[in-house]
Design an enzyme around this catalytic site. Sequence first.
Site, PDB file in Angstrom:
ATOM      1  N   HIS A   1      -7.842  -4.749  -2.091  1.00 46.17           N
ATOM      2  CA  HIS A   1      -6.967  -3.572  -2.153  1.00 46.17           C
ATOM      3  C   HIS A   1      -7.535  -2.444  -3.019  1.00 46.17           C
ATOM      4  O   HIS A   1      -7.477  -1.280  -2.637  1.00 46.17           O
ATOM      5  CB  HIS A   1      -5.577  -3.983  -2.651  1.00 46.17           C
ATOM      6  CG  HIS A   1      -4.686  -2.813  -2.863  1.00 46.17           C
ATOM      7  ND1 HIS A   1      -4.264  -2.023  -1.818  1.00 46.17           N
ATOM      8  CD2 HIS A   1      -4.177  -2.274  -3.991  1.00 46.17           C
ATOM      9  CE1 HIS A   1      -3.519  -1.050  -2.305  1.00 46.17           C
ATOM     10  NE2 HIS A   1      -3.450  -1.176  -3.611  1.00 46.17           N
TER      11      HIS A   1
ATOM     12  N   ASP B   1      -2.697   7.316   2.275  1.00 45.11           N
ATOM     13  CA  ASP B   1      -2.453   7.667   0.870  1.00 45.11           C
ATOM     14  C   ASP B   1      -3.778   7.976   0.183  1.00 45.11           C
ATOM     15  O   ASP B   1      -4.853   7.718   0.748  1.00 45.11           O
ATOM     16  CB  ASP B   1      -1.713   6.531   0.134  1.00 45.11           C
ATOM     17  CG  ASP B   1      -2.402   5.186   0.309  1.00 45.11           C
ATOM     18  OD1 ASP B   1      -3.635   5.144   0.360  1.00 45.11           O
ATOM     19  OD2 ASP B   1      -1.684   4.171   0.397  1.00 45.11           O
TER      20      ASP B   1
ATOM     21  N   LYS C   1       1.626  10.094   0.208  1.00 43.05           N
ATOM     22  CA  LYS C   1       2.583   8.974   0.197  1.00 43.05           C
ATOM     23  C   LYS C   1       3.025   8.692  -1.234  1.00 43.05           C
ATOM     24  O   LYS C   1       2.223   8.773  -2.161  1.00 43.05           O
ATOM     25  CB  LYS C   1       1.880   7.738   0.786  1.00 43.05           C
ATOM     26  CG  LYS C   1       2.663   6.440   0.690  1.00 43.05           C
ATOM     27  CD  LYS C   1       1.937   5.324   1.433  1.00 43.05           C
ATOM     28  CE  LYS C   1       1.811   4.083   0.590  1.00 43.05           C
ATOM     29  NZ  LYS C   1       1.107   2.976   1.252  1.00 43.05           N
TER      30      LYS C   1
HETATM   31  C1  R5P Z   1      -0.802   0.324  -0.368  1.00 47.50           C
HETATM   32  O1  R5P Z   1      -1.304   1.030  -1.235  1.00 47.50           O
HETATM   33  C2  R5P Z   1      -1.610  -0.433   0.637  1.00 47.50           C
HETATM   34  O2  R5P Z   1      -2.868   0.158   0.836  1.00 47.50           O
HETATM   35  C3  R5P Z   1      -0.885  -0.559   1.956  1.00 47.50           C
HETATM   36  O3  R5P Z   1      -0.691   0.723   2.510  1.00 47.50           O
HETATM   37  C4  R5P Z   1       0.460  -1.203   1.783  1.00 47.50           C
HETATM   38  O4  R5P Z   1       0.397  -2.209   0.817  1.00 47.50           O
HETATM   39  C5  R5P Z   1       0.953  -1.795   3.066  1.00 47.50           C
HETATM   40  O5  R5P Z   1       2.179  -2.429   2.849  1.00 47.50           O
HETATM   41  P1  R5P Z   1       3.400  -2.221   3.833  1.00 47.50           P
HETATM   42  O6  R5P Z   1       2.909  -2.517   5.220  1.00 47.50           O
HETATM   43  O7  R5P Z   1       4.438  -3.201   3.355  1.00 47.50           O
HETATM   44  O8  R5P Z   1       3.858  -0.801   3.683  1.00 47.50           O
END
Ligand code: R5P
Length: 311
Positions: free
Chosen positions: A141, A181, A204
Amino acid sequence: MVPIHESNDSLNKEVSIIAGLSSSHLAEEIAKHLDTELVPAEIHIFPDGESKVKIKNPDKKKYCIVIQSIYPPIDRHLLQALMMINKCNDYHVANVYAVIPYLAYARQDRAFLEEEVITIALIAKLFEAVGTKRLITVDIHSSFALSHFTIDVQNISSIPILARYVSKKIKLNKPIVVSPDTGGIERAQEFAKILKMDMIVLKKSRDRKTGEVSIDEKLDSNIEGKDVLIVDDMISTGESIVKACLALKKNKSGKVYAICAHALLVGDAKQKLKAAGIQDIIATNSIPSEFAKADLSHIISENIINLIQTC
Ligand code: R5P
């Protein structure tokens, strides 16, 4: 399949691929690429939920490579990975490597609120405690999550193989790449560079207490009629991609595709994404599903060979 390792005699004698239950297919493919022994871990789940793990003695092997992606049930897959690594160390294998294509808990890389646990730091300690010499993961991540590890961690980018899949299989009209984001900019930039496309970033924000995501619908660029490739590291509940897709559609985009390394798609995420207008989801096989279209086995095998040769 032609193994990618040419002088495979020594590799054959020295390496065992230990296939965890969550990544048995991927492990099989990696063992074929490396032309090495494949040892499926024997896993039994007791009625109370405990896992019992058995691994046959990888007799005189110098390297044991444990392959186990940590997707739901996350804590069970995590503990099984630690148990397998621990057992290899009990057998006195000199080099135990962990291949964890999807490494859960990496989003908990800092305490946003004082009372929060930095769980990825704990996970790092656990891998180290059971004797993991090196860890290989895919599109973790954040690079900050890596900073909690004291053992060597290789973070492989799946962006080139996802981009290759898109360029070969999807016909697009005036395509544009979107990062949902600011945290994902580098990933989306790499993808856009490979496919020679433009990229934009959405604004975001996430409520730290409720976890609710919101995306600003005002965009700085005109995307009318353009097909969009949203590139993210993972899709969990689908909330981020749904909100991104709605903002893009509001700006009259063309078709919208979701591209990610790890498609967890928990609960009814798949239905929510479809209802929001997502044309298709393209992910790697870090998590087995109908969307696991880009195969990681080759790139992981190459990485293993490099590590062994530079060891
Ligand atoms: C957040 O910063 C990650 O990069 C993903 O965008 C996020 O964790 C995805 O989670 P969800 O599908 O629950 O929105």
